[in-house]
Motif scaffolding. Structure first.
Motif, PDB file in Angstrom:
ATOM      1  N   SER A  53      55.818  33.945  20.847  1.00 22.68           N
ATOM      2  CA  SER A  53      56.762  33.530  19.798  1.00 22.68           C
ATOM      3  C   SER A  53      56.077  33.484  18.427  1.00 22.68           C
ATOM      4  N   PHE A  54      54.757  33.502  18.415  1.00 21.46           N
ATOM      5  CA  PHE A  54      53.959  33.608  17.179  1.00 21.46           C
ATOM      6  C   PHE A  54      52.542  33.923  17.651  1.00 21.46           C
ATOM      7  N   PRO A  55      51.682  34.435  16.751  1.00 24.79           N
ATOM      8  CA  PRO A  55      50.332  34.766  17.220  1.00 24.79           C
ATOM      9  C   PRO A  55      49.650  33.531  17.808  1.00 24.79           C
TER      10      PRO A  55
ATOM     11  N   SER B 294      59.705  29.359  22.715  1.00 24.25           N
ATOM     12  CA  SER B 294      59.067  28.087  23.069  1.00 24.25           C
ATOM     13  C   SER B 294      57.789  27.923  22.268  1.00 24.25           C
ATOM     14  N   ASP B 295      57.287  26.695  22.204  1.00 17.24           N
ATOM     15  CA  ASP B 295      56.167  26.367  21.306  1.00 17.24           C
ATOM     16  C   ASP B 295      55.496  25.087  21.814  1.00 17.24           C
ATOM     17  N   TYR B 296      54.381  25.247  22.539  1.00 15.77           N
ATOM     18  CA  TYR B 296      53.688  24.089  23.121  1.00 15.77           C
ATOM     19  C   TYR B 296      52.248  24.031  22.625  1.00 15.77           C
ATOM     20  N   THR B 297      51.730  22.832  22.456  1.00 13.11           N
ATOM     21  CA  THR B 297      50.288  22.699  22.210  1.00 13.11           C
ATOM     22  C   THR B 297      49.683  21.722  23.223  1.00 13.11           C
ATOM     23  N   ARG B 298      48.543  22.122  23.759  1.00 13.31           N
ATOM     24  CA  ARG B 298      47.718  21.211  24.535  1.00 13.31           C
ATOM     25  C   ARG B 298      46.289  21.331  24.017  1.00 13.31           C
TER      26      ARG B 298
ATOM     27  N   VAL C 155      57.967  18.389  18.968  1.00 15.33           N
ATOM     28  CA  VAL C 155      57.338  17.088  18.686  1.00 15.33           C
ATOM     29  C   VAL C 155      55.840  17.340  18.752  1.00 15.33           C
ATOM     30  N   GLU C 156      55.163  17.333  17.602  1.00 12.90           N
ATOM     31  CA  GLU C 156      53.774  17.794  17.614  1.00 12.90           C
ATOM     32  C   GLU C 156      52.858  17.002  16.683  1.00 12.90           C
ATOM     33  N   PRO C 157      52.643  15.722  17.012  1.00 12.49           N
ATOM     34  CA  PRO C 157      51.679  14.974  16.209  1.00 12.49           C
ATOM     35  C   PRO C 157      50.264  15.506  16.443  1.00 12.49           C
TER      36      PRO C 157
ATOM     37  N   ILE D  29      49.320  17.681  20.255  1.00  9.94           N
ATOM     38  CA  ILE D  29      50.063  17.724  21.522  1.00  9.94           C
ATOM     39  C   ILE D  29      51.513  18.011  21.157  1.00  9.94           C
ATOM     40  N   GLU D  30      52.033  19.111  21.669  1.00 10.04           N
ATOM     41  CA  GLU D  30      53.361  19.575  21.229  1.00 10.04           C
ATOM     42  C   GLU D  30      54.268  19.868  22.415  1.00 10.04           C
ATOM     43  N   ASP D  31      55.472  19.308  22.346  1.00 10.63           N
ATOM     44  CA  ASP D  31      56.521  19.601  23.329  1.00 10.63           C
ATOM     45  C   ASP D  31      57.786  19.995  22.591  1.00 10.63           C
TER      46      ASP D  31
HETATM   47 MN    MN Z   1      53.040  25.170  18.104  1.00  9.47          MN
END
Ligand code: MN
Ligand code: GLY
Ligand code: MN
Length: 458
Positions: free
Chosen positions: A215-217, A256-260, A388-390, A428-430
Motif C-alpha cells: 500500500s506504500f513503500p 492496510s497499514d500496520y506497524t510493529r 491508530v499509530e502512536p 505501534i499501528e493498527d
Molecule cells: Mn503505517
C-alpha cells in the motif's frame, strides 16, 4: 470489484450531494506511468475516486457525470489490433461501462466538444499528466487548473468515501489479513545477521501474491527514529529494534497499514520494554476510547498525554502533562499525529486536500509543531476507518536543535534524553473501523504485547 448497482448508487448519491451545481463532473482514469520508456511501465494504479464510481477500468478513459442531462458517460477508445497483438484480448469500452452500469459511451475525442460551454467540476490532479490533460480540457494554465478544482466535488467525494459500507469493510478486513501475514513473515525471520532488504522483499512478495502489492513503500529499518525511513539496506544487529511499517493493497482498491517494532535479539531490553509499554498503552487507550461523535483530535491529545505521562515516569519529561501536550513539548518524541483515514488510499483521499478529509468548520488544524501533523481531527462517525499509530522516537538531530535552543526546558529533561540518543524509534499501528458503540480493530489479531512479540520471535 463490487456489483454494478453499487457503482450506480454511488454516482446517484454524488448527484444528490451536488444537486445545486450545474455542469459536468469529469473523472479521468490514471494513465500508465513509464519507468524508463513508453511501454515499460510501473504497476498500473487506477485513481481511487475513479475506481470508487466506475470500478477498475483502465487508462485512456474518462468518466463523466452530467449534472444537467442526468447522464453518466464513459469516453474512451477500444484497444486496436496493434495493442491486442502485444497485450491479448481486452474488454471493450462498452463492456467496461456495463460493469459499472453506465449505458452511454463515446469516443475520447468527443469529450472536449461535449464539455464546451459547461461548468467542469474536477478533483485536484496529483499526477502531472492528468494536470496537463485537465488544463487542456478546461483551457486554463497549470496554476489555474490546480487552484480551480471543484470544492463542491471534493466535499461530496470526501463525504461519500469517508463512510465505509459493509462491503468495503469486508474488503478492508481481507487486506488487513494480508498485512498481518506480511508482518508474521518478518517476525518469523527477524534474527541478527538477516538483511533488512531480504525481509522487506519477503513481505512484499506476500502483498503481491495476495493482492495488488504494497500500500506504500515498505518501511523496515533499525533506524526507526526516521518516521518514514525509505532505506532497508542494513544487516540486523542483536540489541537493536526493527521498526516495520507496511501493508497491502487489494485489487479492489482497499489498503492496510500496520506497524510493529521488534527486538532483533528476540527479547526487549529493560530500556526498550519501558518505552514500548508507553507506546502500547497509548495505542490500547486510543482503541478503547474511539467512538462516534468523539473528536479524533481529542483522542490524539489523550495519546500524547499517555506518552508524556510515561516519559515523565521514566524521568525524561517533567511538569504538567496536559500543559506539555497543549504547548507541543511531547513532539520532541512524537512529532506526528495519532492516525489518518484509511481506505482506497493508504492516507485516504489526501490527494484531495488533507484538511478537507480531516477537518471541518468545527475543528481547525493546529499550527503547533507535532499537532500540525495530525491529518485527521474531526468528529468520528460510524464507518470511518482510521489508523491508530502512536510512537516514541529519539531523533538525534531534533534533540540537538531543541536542546541548543533550550526549548521546553520546563518539560524536557535533556540530560536523561541524552542517555537514549541511539535508541531508535518505536511505533505501534493498527487499523480500526468506528462502530455504533466504539470501534473494532480490523483484520486478524497481530502480536502486539511484549509477551506476544517475544513468543513469536523465539
Ligand atoms: Mn503505517
Ligand atoms: N504510510 C505510513 C503511515 O502513515 O503509517
Ligand atoms: Mn499509517
Amino acid at each position: 470489484m463490487f456489483t454494478k448497482e453499487i457503482y450506480y448508487s454511488r454516482r446517484m448519491q454524488l448527484r444528490s450531494l451536488m444537486k445545486d451545481c450545474r455542469g459536468a463532473i469529469v473523472f479521468p482514469a490514471n494513465n500508465e506511468a513509464p519507468m524508463n520508456y513508453h511501454s515499460n511501465t510501473y504497476r498500473y494504479r487506477q485513481d481511487s475516486t475513479f475506481k470508487y464510481f466506475f470500478s477498475q477500468m483502465r487508462d485512456g478513459i474518462v468518466g463523466v457525470i452530467d449534472l444537467e442531462s442526468g447522464k453518466d458517460i464513459i469516453f474512451g477508445n477500444d484497444f486496436t489490433i496493434d495493442d491486442i497483438i502485444w497485450m491479448g484480448n481486452q474488454p471493450t469500452v462498452r463492456e467496461l461501462a456495463e460493469q459499472c452500469k453506465v449505458t452511454e459511451i463515446k469516443p475520447l475525442d468527443e469529450l472536449a466538444d461535449f464539455l464546451k460551454g459547461k461548468k467542469i467540476h474536477y478533483l485536484p490532479p496529483y499526477r502531472d499528466d492528468t494536470l496537463i490533460y485537465i488544463s487542456r480540457l478546461t483551457q486554463q494554465n497549470l496554476e489555474e487548473t490546480k487552484k480551480n478544482a471543484s470544492v463542491e466535488l471534493i466535499k461530496a467525494v470526501v463525504a461519500l468515501r469517508s463512510v465505509k459500507s459493509g462491503d468495503e469493510i469486508k474488503e478492508l478486513d481481507r487486506i488487513c489479513n494480508v498485512g498481518v501475514m506480511m508482518h508474521l513473515k518478518v517476525m518469523g525471520k527477524c534474527k541478527a545477521g538477516e538483511d533488512e532488504q531480504k525481509l522487506a522483499g519477503l513481505a512484499e512478495g506476500i502483498a503481491l501474491a495476495n493482492g495488488a502489492g504494497v500500500s506504500f513503500p515498505i518501511i523496515l529499518s533499525q533506524d526507526g527514529q526516521t518516521l518514514h525511513n525509505p532505506y532497508h539496506n542494513k544487516k540486523l544487529a542483536g540489541g537493536r529494534l526493527l521498526l516495520v511499517d507496511m501493508g497491502a493493497e487489494d485489487e479492489s482498491g482497499y489498503n492496510s497499514d500496520y506497524t510493529r517494532t521488534l527486538p532483533v535479539s528476540g527479547h526487549f531490553t529493560k530500556k526498550q520494554r519501558e518505552i514500548y509499554e508507553i507506546v502500547l498503552n497509548a495505542n490500547l487507550n486510543a482503541i478503547a476510547t474511539a467512538k462516534p461523535d468523539l473528536l479524533w483530535r481529542d483522542v490524539h491529545f489523550a495519546a500524547c498525554e499517555d506518552v508524556v505521562q510515561g516519559l515523565k515516569d521514566l524521568g525524561l519529561m517533567k511538569g504538567d502533562v496536559k500543559e506539555a501536550v497543549q504547548l507541543g513539548a511531547h513532539a520532541l518524541f512524537m512529532p506526528h499525529g495519532l492516525g489518518h483515514a484509511l481506505g482506497m488510499d493508504v492516507h485516504d483521499m489526501e490527494g484531495l486536500g488533507e484538511n478537507y478529509v480531516g477537518y471541518d468548520e468545527n475543528v481547525k488544524r493546529s499550527t503547533i509543531f507535532g499537532h500540525a501533523s495530525l491529518r485527521y481531527g474531526k468528529a468520528l462517525k460510524v464507518g470511518n476507518v482510521l489508523t491508530v499509530e502512536p510512537g516514541i522516537y529519539f531523533i538525534p538531530q531534533l534533540i540537538d536543535i531543541w536542546e541548543s535552543e533550550s526549548k521546553f526546558t520546563d518539560f524536557i529533561n535533556y540530560a536523561k534524553v541524552r542517555q537514549y540518543i541511539d535508541f531508535g524509534g518505536i511505533r505501534i499501528e493498527d487499523d480500526i473501523v468506528i462502530t455504533h458503540d466504539g470501534c473494532r480493530v480490523l483484520g486478524n489479531p497481530l502480536a502486539k504485547t511484549v509477551q506476544e512479540i517475544e513468543a513469536l520471535l523465539d
